[in-house]
Write an enzyme that holds these catalytic residues in place. Structure first.
Site, PDB file in Angstrom:
ATOM      1  N   GLU A 117      -7.526 -21.270  39.983  1.00 36.35           N
ATOM      2  CA  GLU A 117      -8.037 -22.075  38.794  1.00 36.35           C
ATOM      3  C   GLU A 117      -9.087 -23.135  39.034  1.00 36.35           C
ATOM      4  O   GLU A 117      -9.183 -23.723  40.187  1.00 36.35           O
ATOM      5  CB  GLU A 117      -7.061 -22.790  38.023  1.00 36.35           C
ATOM      6  CG  GLU A 117      -6.333 -24.007  38.495  1.00 36.35           C
ATOM      7  CD  GLU A 117      -5.289 -24.177  37.760  1.00 36.35           C
ATOM      8  OE1 GLU A 117      -4.968 -25.453  37.657  1.00 36.35           O
ATOM      9  OE2 GLU A 117      -4.726 -23.280  37.152  1.00 36.35           O
TER      10      GLU A 117
ATOM     11  N   CYS B 296     -14.045 -28.845  39.299  1.00 34.11           N
ATOM     12  CA  CYS B 296     -12.904 -29.367  39.918  1.00 34.11           C
ATOM     13  C   CYS B 296     -12.420 -27.954  40.530  1.00 34.11           C
ATOM     14  O   CYS B 296     -12.092 -27.130  40.072  1.00 34.11           O
ATOM     15  CB  CYS B 296     -11.889 -30.059  38.998  1.00 34.11           C
ATOM     16  SG  CYS B 296     -10.236 -30.261  39.814  1.00 34.11           S
TER      17      CYS B 296
ATOM     18  N   CYS C 268       0.691 -24.945  46.450  1.00 35.15           N
ATOM     19  CA  CYS C 268       0.567 -25.864  47.179  1.00 35.15           C
ATOM     20  C   CYS C 268       1.921 -26.410  47.762  1.00 35.15           C
ATOM     21  O   CYS C 268       2.983 -26.093  47.188  1.00 35.15           O
ATOM     22  CB  CYS C 268       0.472 -27.368  46.309  1.00 35.15           C
ATOM     23  SG  CYS C 268      -0.073 -28.936  47.089  1.00 35.15           S
TER      24      CYS C 268
ATOM     25  N   CYS D 256       4.813 -32.086  44.338  1.00 37.49           N
ATOM     26  CA  CYS D 256       5.004 -32.994  43.364  1.00 37.49           C
ATOM     27  C   CYS D 256       5.685 -32.698  42.224  1.00 37.49           C
ATOM     28  O   CYS D 256       5.079 -31.516  41.755  1.00 37.49           O
ATOM     29  CB  CYS D 256       3.663 -33.580  43.015  1.00 37.49           C
ATOM     30  SG  CYS D 256       2.575 -33.979  44.752  1.00 37.49           S
TER      31      CYS D 256
ATOM     32  N   CYS E 156       3.733 -31.776  38.905  1.00 34.20           N
ATOM     33  CA  CYS E 156       2.487 -30.856  39.106  1.00 34.20           C
ATOM     34  C   CYS E 156       2.982 -29.536  38.844  1.00 34.20           C
ATOM     35  O   CYS E 156       3.856 -28.952  39.405  1.00 34.20           O
ATOM     36  CB  CYS E 156       1.841 -31.102  40.203  1.00 34.20           C
ATOM     37  SG  CYS E 156       0.612 -29.866  40.804  1.00 34.20           S
TER      38      CYS E 156
ATOM     39  N   GLU F 114      -3.799 -29.221  48.083  1.00 35.47           N
ATOM     40  CA  GLU F 114      -3.753 -30.453  48.824  1.00 35.47           C
ATOM     41  C   GLU F 114      -4.904 -30.324  49.802  1.00 35.47           C
ATOM     42  O   GLU F 114      -5.108 -29.321  50.787  1.00 35.47           O
ATOM     43  CB  GLU F 114      -2.519 -30.748  49.849  1.00 35.47           C
ATOM     44  CG  GLU F 114      -2.782 -31.925  50.754  1.00 35.47           C
ATOM     45  CD  GLU F 114      -3.539 -33.217  50.326  1.00 35.47           C
ATOM     46  OE1 GLU F 114      -2.956 -33.900  49.599  1.00 35.47           O
ATOM     47  OE2 GLU F 114      -4.675 -33.461  50.786  1.00 35.47           O
TER      48      GLU F 114
ATOM     49  N   LEU G 256      -1.195 -42.270  44.380  1.00 36.35           N
ATOM     50  CA  LEU G 256      -0.080 -43.098  44.796  1.00 36.35           C
ATOM     51  C   LEU G 256       1.237 -42.852  43.968  1.00 36.35           C
ATOM     52  O   LEU G 256       2.177 -42.365  44.308  1.00 36.35           O
ATOM     53  CB  LEU G 256      -0.262 -44.447  44.939  1.00 36.35           C
ATOM     54  CG  LEU G 256      -0.921 -45.065  46.019  1.00 36.35           C
ATOM     55  CD1 LEU G 256      -1.034 -46.579  46.059  1.00 36.35           C
ATOM     56  CD2 LEU G 256      -0.208 -44.753  47.157  1.00 36.35           C
TER      57      LEU G 256
ATOM     58  N   CYS H 222      -4.079 -30.232  37.385  1.00 32.38           N
ATOM     59  CA  CYS H 222      -4.105 -29.172  38.085  1.00 32.38           C
ATOM     60  C   CYS H 222      -2.952 -28.180  38.166  1.00 32.38           C
ATOM     61  O   CYS H 222      -1.855 -28.720  37.881  1.00 32.38           O
ATOM     62  CB  CYS H 222      -4.321 -29.962  39.526  1.00 32.38           C
ATOM     63  SG  CYS H 222      -2.586 -30.369  40.278  1.00 32.38           S
TER      64      CYS H 222
END
Ligand code: SF4
Length: 347
Positions: free
Chosen positions: A94, A107, A114, A118, A121, A166, A221, A339
């Site tokens: 994407e 973007c 990934c 996370c 996500c 990432e 963070l 994302c």
């Protein structure tokens, strides 16, 4: 580096010098590198003749990374578009166009899935499939640039490596793609207009600090203690906050550049004043700018968006501590532009 499996590099992932070397190795004049590089990056009519045309015709299938549009979704105001693109091996990736009048940003994704996991996500919930090749990253930018030219008659000028994956985990191919995309003879994106967004890949930050090109670094963070951050970002166990902050300080010292810190505000999770104070203490004395991003809820994560009053109160703590900050507009919320969200929804 883990090699991208099953995908061979295309000519559009090669730098200008590499194109010249390929031509020269086959006895074709390096003088042809300029028109060929330009065509690979900017598209347009193919009007080559003689040795260059013969050389290219023999490599037809490997010249340009061809992407197909699986879906394209536009925001209500039409300025944000999210593309789900298919790659030559059938993988889907994407890419998002974020538009403001006079300012268009792509973007880009750097991986299929990934490995960072996370919890908030959608891409992290897909798991990792493979790294993208430089040509596959370049092809996304070319796709967005064509949309900007066609719909708005303008030029793509900004890149954020903040789509699926990432980017610092796929360091070499990402840097190769950016080398190509920032070349003034091709797409000519200014290096200062390129942002690399990392969730805290410490070895990648240290390599980027020593990289010859000056790109902008953004570090996510989302938590200001190892315990809080580790709950949201599992790789915090591998590269804890102390290591990450040291890497950011080293980056700023070597480059003389500030680091952008991203903090996704999740209602009831990390949007209270105590966390704001911990964040202010963590960043004290550092060259940073904090971007506060109210959560864009995903189907696979039960976190909620923060109350607006809490966002403002959080920002005030940072202001009082002398830390510059911005609350990011929720661009593209109605096109699932966080994302990984579109690809995951299809899955
Ligand atoms: S937020 Fe970024 S690093 Fe984390 S899982 Fe999603 S794509 Fe990967």
């Amino acid at each position: 580096m883990e090699e991208p499996a099953g995908v061979s590099p295309a000519l559009d992932g090669l730098s200008f010098d590499e194109i010249g070397e390929r031509l020269a190795a086959d006895g074709v004049s390096r003088a042809h590198a300029l028109p060929l590089f330009r065509w690979l990056q900017r598209g347009g009519r193919r009007e080559f003749e003689g040795p260059l045309e013969r050389w290219l015709a023999a490599r037809e299938s490997a010249a340009v990374t061809r992407v197909g549009t699986v879906t394209e979704t536009a925001s209500g105001d039409g300025w944000t578009r999210k593309f789900l693109l298919s790659l030559p091996d059938g993988a889907e990736v994407e890419t998002v166009l974020m538009g403001f009048p006079g300012r268009f940003t792509a973007c880009l994704s750097t991986q299929i899935g990934c490995a960072m996991g996370c919890v908030f996500c959608a891409t992290g919930q897909m798991g990792f499939s493979r790294h993208l090749r430089a040509g596959e990253i370049v092809a996304q930018a070319r796709h967005v640039a064509a949309a900007v030219a066609e719909r708005h008659g303008e030029r793509l000028r900004n890149l954020v490596m903040m789509g699926m994956g990432e980017p610092l985990h796929n360091f070499d191919e990402t840097m190769q793609a950016l080398e190509v995309l920032t070349d003034t003879r091709g797409m000519n994106i200014g290096p200062a207009r390129v942002t690399l967004s990392t969730v805290g890949h410490v070895p990648g930050i240290l390599k980027l600090a020593r990289h010859p090109k000056r790109y902008t670094l953004a570090v996510s963070l989302h938590g200001a203690s190892d315990e809080e951050r580790g709950r949201l970002i599992p790789v915090n166990r591998r590269w804890p906050l102390a290591q990450l902050m040291d890497a950011c300080r080293e980056y700023s010292a070597i480059r003389g550049q500030r680091v952008f810190v991203a903090w996704t505000l999740i209602g009831g999770v990390n949007d209270d004043l105590a966390q704001a104070r911990r964040l202010a203490a963590l960043l004290a004395g550092m060259e940073v700018h904090v971007n506060l991003i109210p959560l864009n809820p995903t189907a696979g994560y039960e976190g909620r968006a923060p109350a607006w009053d809490d966002v403002i109160a959080f920002q005030r703590v940072l202001q009082d501590a002398g830390l510059p900050s911005t609350v990011r507009q929720k661009r593209g919320l109605d096109v699932d532009a966080g994302c990984g969200q579109l690809a995951t929804r299809r899955l």
